[in-house]
Design an enzyme around this catalytic site. Structure first.
Site, PDB file in Angstrom:
ATOM      1  N   HIS A  38       0.853  -1.186   0.000  1.00  0.00           N
ATOM      2  CA  HIS A  38       0.000   0.000   0.000  1.00  0.00           C
ATOM      3  C   HIS A  38       0.883   1.229   0.000  1.00  0.00           C
ATOM      4  CE1 HIS A  38      -3.309  -2.679   0.753  1.00  0.00           C
ATOM      5  NE2 HIS A  38      -4.091  -1.688   0.411  1.00  0.00           N
ATOM      6  N   LYS A  83     -14.131   5.321   5.692  1.00  0.00           N
ATOM      7  CA  LYS A  83     -14.473   6.354   4.700  1.00  0.00           C
ATOM      8  C   LYS A  83     -15.982   6.363   4.464  1.00  0.00           C
ATOM      9  CE  LYS A  83     -13.786   6.596   0.041  1.00  0.00           C
ATOM     10  NZ  LYS A  83     -13.479   5.876  -1.058  1.00  0.00           N
TER      11      LYS A  83
HETATM   12  P1  PGA Z   1      -7.363  -0.544  -0.518  1.00  0.00           P
HETATM   13  O1  PGA Z   1      -6.845  -0.336   0.936  1.00  0.00           O
HETATM   14  O2  PGA Z   1      -7.630   0.800  -1.143  1.00  0.00           O
HETATM   15  O3  PGA Z   1      -6.240  -1.258  -1.138  1.00  0.00           O
HETATM   16  O4  PGA Z   1      -8.589  -1.376  -0.412  1.00  0.00           O
HETATM   17  C1  PGA Z   1      -7.270   0.678   1.650  1.00  0.00           C
HETATM   18  C2  PGA Z   1      -6.303   0.947   2.791  1.00  0.00           C
HETATM   19  O5  PGA Z   1      -5.537   0.080   3.198  1.00  0.00           O
HETATM   20  O6  PGA Z   1      -6.354   2.065   3.275  1.00  0.00           O
END
Ligand code: PGA
Length: 940
Positions: free
Chosen positions: A176, A597
């Site tokens: 990420h 979110k």
């Molecule tokens: P994703 O992860 O956008 O890969 O689903 C979100 C995150 O870890 O904040």
């Protein structure tokens, strides 16, 4: 001048290292920060000039004064000082602004290093103090502390061992995009970390003190001369390498020590004597890097194959290095002690395989050192497995080259087991424990594949692929579908690549397929059908564990529906056959960032908890063993916060002992950049899992925080979550002005320039909150110092609840006793302490539409203040972080350096928005992004 780290007396220094509490234990940290600061000052003056150095000092002192004024209650003075600082920054040239923000970022580099070193130092001091510990004073986070709590409430040794057998912690590394530092910067940090650590190995002669100081100064200089922002976006291959580095840096080396510690703790607390090598396996590892295709077009099937190859080769090379070392050390001679028949026979059969005898292969080499001869054969098999051909000049390797490769980890374990048994039977148990056991443990943990690589794709893509493929199938039932859209072709290609990997030597290298945005049973079954279409054996068999679809539930609604979806899935007879082939285990993933979110911090926390509990009940009813996979990031708004606290906060009775958790971005470096830190982190996770499984607190009649849910808490949390959810939805998600504010008042659009990761920050389509990924959402708010996702809605809900009769008292009770609530509030508190409304208002000033700016900022500010007072009320504190002085001090130490960078960033954004969209301005903005992330120790 005497060396900076020279003490008055070494005895005082030792006392600091041993100190368990009080100010004394913090002295070394302060010294490191001060001394490193002085070295940096020297480097700055030399490399960047006195003028820049003076400017840094001026801005820093101004920021300190502003904060002092603020905490003394002189809001007006604080505001004036801020304005003065803003004016000072506005007159800087872009280049000067860039260099200034670099200088500030450097302070963080050094503070971070000093703090990291201090964490290691504290770990050591804890271990020393535990060694002499008889009372109840052992830290709860340690494995031994958990065992002691279990023993105290009467859990027997057999029971303790039975609990331990159920534990399996699986950290899953992902790419990420939140690690801002380049690999070269990470390497330099490690070197500096080593030097700092050496400074604690006292006593040290002056000469060495000076040379360590020089080495540090040289590294700081080299770092100053290095680009901190990547000149190109990292490729997935770079990310694969970065992920694998952590194995070499810490994990391989950590594991044997960690198991030894577990073994020693069992002996000390329960008088259970189990060799480290005989302990149940407590850890294994996973990765998404190179397999997570969701929204990342650069994760191709070729990259996935590369990820598998690279992991395997990294592992086998490490085994090889260990074996070579063992061959060097295992000099036990048959002239001194016998060797088992089993080993001799096995060696004989190796040689027979080669159609030769020992004399031909070895000549007189190692004539009596049979173990070495044997291990040379093992090593040869390993090299063959790794596909490494021996160099021509190595005659022995060449002679052994046609020994067969290992086709399973079991075969390698057997070969090594023979050595162990022989040594154990012939006076060499100690030798076996040091030379062979660590290797056995590694092979048990990592097999021949290192970690499992999860594949991930979004449910939408599967549906599309399935529709297209089914339409094709209707016309041509036999042929492989063709004429598909590129996206659908890609989905099928991925399955073909999986099938190919599984046909190779390590079918277990891929066993989970994660479905983002999973909402229905069909989303899960789609993967089963597509896998079959791609030639993947979905069910497990003796050799291949198959591939398990893992639904990722990540919106509030999907979390609410998850238990029913799973019930339908698990009661379907076809799926039950699959389950049976996976030992009746099912993994389900819970998404922290996206649910946050979608519904705000409070609702996300509660809905995940509820889904967890309900899923467990359904699993229980369906006879399924549930393993939850927690998709957490580093920042509070993405499920971040101390991992052990969150593991413990799981619903009581809804945890079977197996847990997977993502470890991502900057968190990887924070936790695994060093053997001591990795050991501490992994131990904490094991200890917290054992604590959450055995729940000694629940058996303790005087115990607090047993976690056992009371109906009143349940009702309260329901209400809080509902209130907060509606408030968040109404004021954030459903208010288009917030998105506009966010886009202009944060550097979210500049994130791409920081080239943090290979993955694009948005899904395709127009800018909307729905297709903006959670990371940039959290990132933008973090940089602008508001950290909205971490608290919005919490204050409103707590405030309303506290107004009810008995409400405030119940909240305080929950804060005393309910782990989930404690974890939530402490995380919110941490985020509030990092936020700064004054600075945030400067970011707000970037919003061109004055009325919109006022409206949005006013509501954010009002909710921030409500949350602040609600958190203080519920924790009974007069200021934030009163009970976490370490963090409070760290934030206090950092703020004077973060603030000027924020001012510089706002100014650069203003210039850019006014049309100065040049490479220099973007580079300077990236520099500030880098620095602010380092300062807050969170990227997004
Ligand atoms: P994703 O992860 O956008 O890969 O689903 C979100 C995150 O870890 O904040």
């Amino acid at each position: 001048m005497p060396p900076l780290w020279k003490p008055e007396s070494w005895a005082d220094r030792l006392a600091e290292l041993e100190a368990r509490s009080g100010d004394l234990k913090e002295v070394p940290l302060r010294r490191d920060v001060r001394s490193l600061g002085m070295l940096l000052g020297e480097v700055l003056r030399e490399q960047a000039g006195v003028e820049l150095f003076n400017k840094v000092e001026e801005l820093r002192l101004a920021a300190i004064r502003r904060r002092e004024a603020h905490s003394e209650g002189s809001a007006k003075e604080a505001e004036d000082l801020m304005q003065a600082a803003v004016l000072g920054v506005n007159t800087l040239g872009v280049d000067q602004a860039y260099r200034l923000s670099r200088a500030f970022a450097f302070y963080f580099e050094l503070i971070n290093l000093a703090e990291t070193n201090h964490r290691k130092r504290r770990r050591l001091s804890l271990q020393i103090s535990e060694d002499g510990q008889r009372g109840d004073d052992i830290q709860r986070g340690s494995f031994r502390g958990t065992l002691r709590a279990m023993r105290r409430v009467g859990i027997t040794a057999e029971e303790a061992l039975a609990w331990l057998r159920r534990i399996r912690v699986i950290p899953v590394f992902t790419a990420h995009p939140t690690e801002i530092a380049r690999r070269s910067v990470l390497l330099k940090r490690r070197r500096m970390g080593d030097f700092l650590e050496q400074l604690d190995r006292i006593p040290i002669p002056d000469e060495e003190l000076t040379s360590l100081e020089d080495a540090l100064t040289a590294e700081i200089t080299a770092l100053w001369q290095t680009d901190e922002v990547r000149s190109r976006r990292p490729t997935v291959s770079d990310e694969i390498r970065m992920g694998l580095d952590y194995y070499d840096v810490s994990i391989f080396e950590t594991l044997p020590g960690l198991y030894q510690e577990v073994s020693a703790a069992l002996a000390a607390e329960y008088d259970l004597h189990i060799d480290a090598a005989e302990l149940p396996l407590l850890l294994s590892f996973g990765s998404w890097i190179g397999g997570d295709r969701d929204g990342n077009p650069y994760v191709t099937t070729e990259v996935t194959r590369e990820a598998i190859r690279a992991a395997r080769s990294r592992l086998l090379r490490y085994y090889d290095a260990r074996l070579l070392e063992t061959i060097d050390l295992l000099t036990t001679s048959a002239q001194q002690l016998p060797v088992s028949e089993e080993l001799r026979t096995r060696l004989g059969s190796f040689l027979a395989d080669l159609g030769t005898d020992a004399a031909q292969i070895f000549g007189q080499r190692f004539e009596f050192e049979i173990y070495r001869r044997y291990l040379f054969c093992v090593r040869s098999r390993l090299l063959r497995t790794a596909g490494i051909t021996p160099s021509d000049h190595d005659l022995l390797e060449t002679a052994l080259v046609s020994l067969p490769a290992y086709c399973s980890a079991q075969e390698l374990l057997e070969d090594l087991g023979i050595v162990r048994r022989s040594l154990a039977a012939h006076g060499g148990i100690r030798v076996a424990e040091t030379q062979i056991d660590p290797l056995l443990l590694l092979v048990r943990t990592f097999g021949l594949h290192l970690h499992t690589l999860d594949i991930r794709q979004h449910a939408r893509q599967h549906q599309k692929a399935l529709e297209e493929a089914s339409a094709w199938r209707e016309q041509q039932p036999i042929a492989v579908p063709s004429g598909l859209s590129p996206e659908s072709r890609d989905v099928l290609e991925a399955f073909r690549a999986i099938a190919e990997v599984k046909a190779g030597c390590s079918p277990e290298a891929i066993r989970q397929y994660v479905i983002s945005g999973a909402a229905t049973v069909e989303d899960i079954l789609a993967v089963v059908w597509l896998a079959r279409l791609g030639g993947v054996e979905v069910a497990g068999n003796g050799r291949d564990p198959g591939i398990m679809p893992v639904p990722l539930f990540e919106s509030i609604e999907d979390l609410r529906n998850a238990p029913e979806v799973c019930r339908r899935l698990w009661t379907s007879p076809d799926y039950q056959k699959l389950l049976a082939s996976w030992d009746n285990t099912q993994e389900v993933m819970l998404g922290y960032s996206d649910s946050n979110k979608d519904g705000g911090m409070l609702a996300s926390t509660w809905e995940i908890f509820r889904a967890h509990r309900a899923l467990h009940e359904v699993a229980h009813e369906c006879g399924v063993q549930l393993r939850l996979f927690h998709g957490r990031g580093g920042t509070v708004g993405r499920g971040g916060g101390p991992t052990h606290r969150s593991i413990y906060a799981q619903p009581v009775g809804a945890f079977d002992g197996q847990i997977r958790i993502t470890e991502q971005g900057e968190v990887l470096n924070w936790k695994y950049s060093d053997v001591v830190l990795a050991e501490r982190n992994l131990e904490l996770m094991i200890a917290a899992s054992l604590d959450a499984l055995a729940r000694p607190d629940a058996l303790d009649p005087d115990g607090h925080r047993s976690g056992v849910m009371r109906p009143a808490w349940e009702a309260a949390f329901d209400e809080l979550s509902e209130t907060s959810f509606h408030f968040y939805r109404h004021h954030i998600l459903d208010d288009p002005e917030v998105l506009e504010f966010f886009e202009t008042a944060t550097p979210v659009s500049e994130l791409e320039h920081a080239r943090i990761g290979s993955r694009p920050s948005r899904r395709k389509g127009k800018m909307s909150l729905a297709n903006l990924r959670a990371i940039p959402w959290v990132f933008g708010w973090t940089q602008s110092r508001l950290l909205v996702p971490a608290w919005f809605g919490v204050g409103h809900a707590l405030g309303e609840y506290a107004e009810k009769p008995g409400g405030a008292a119940l909240l305080r009770e929950m804060m005393e006793e309910f782990p989930l609530f404690i974890d939530l509030i402490r995380n919110v508190e941490m985020a509030l302490a990092k936020a700064d409304l004054g600075i945030a208002s400067l970011y707000a000033s970037l919003v061109p539409d004055a009325a919109l700016r006022e409206r949005v900022f006013a509501k954010l500010k009002a909710e921030f203040e409500r949350t602040l007072s609600a958190v203080l009320a519920v924790t009974g504190q007069s200021e934030l972080l009163q009970t976490n002085q370490v963090l409070a001090r760290s934030i206090r130490l950092r703020n004077p350096y973060v603030d000027p960078m924020s001012l510089i960033q706002v100014d650069l954004l203003r210039r850019k928005r006014a049309g100065e969209d040049t490479e220099e301005v973007n580079r300077a903005i990236s520099g500030t992004i880098n620095g602010i992330s380092a300062g807050l120790r969170n990227t997004g």
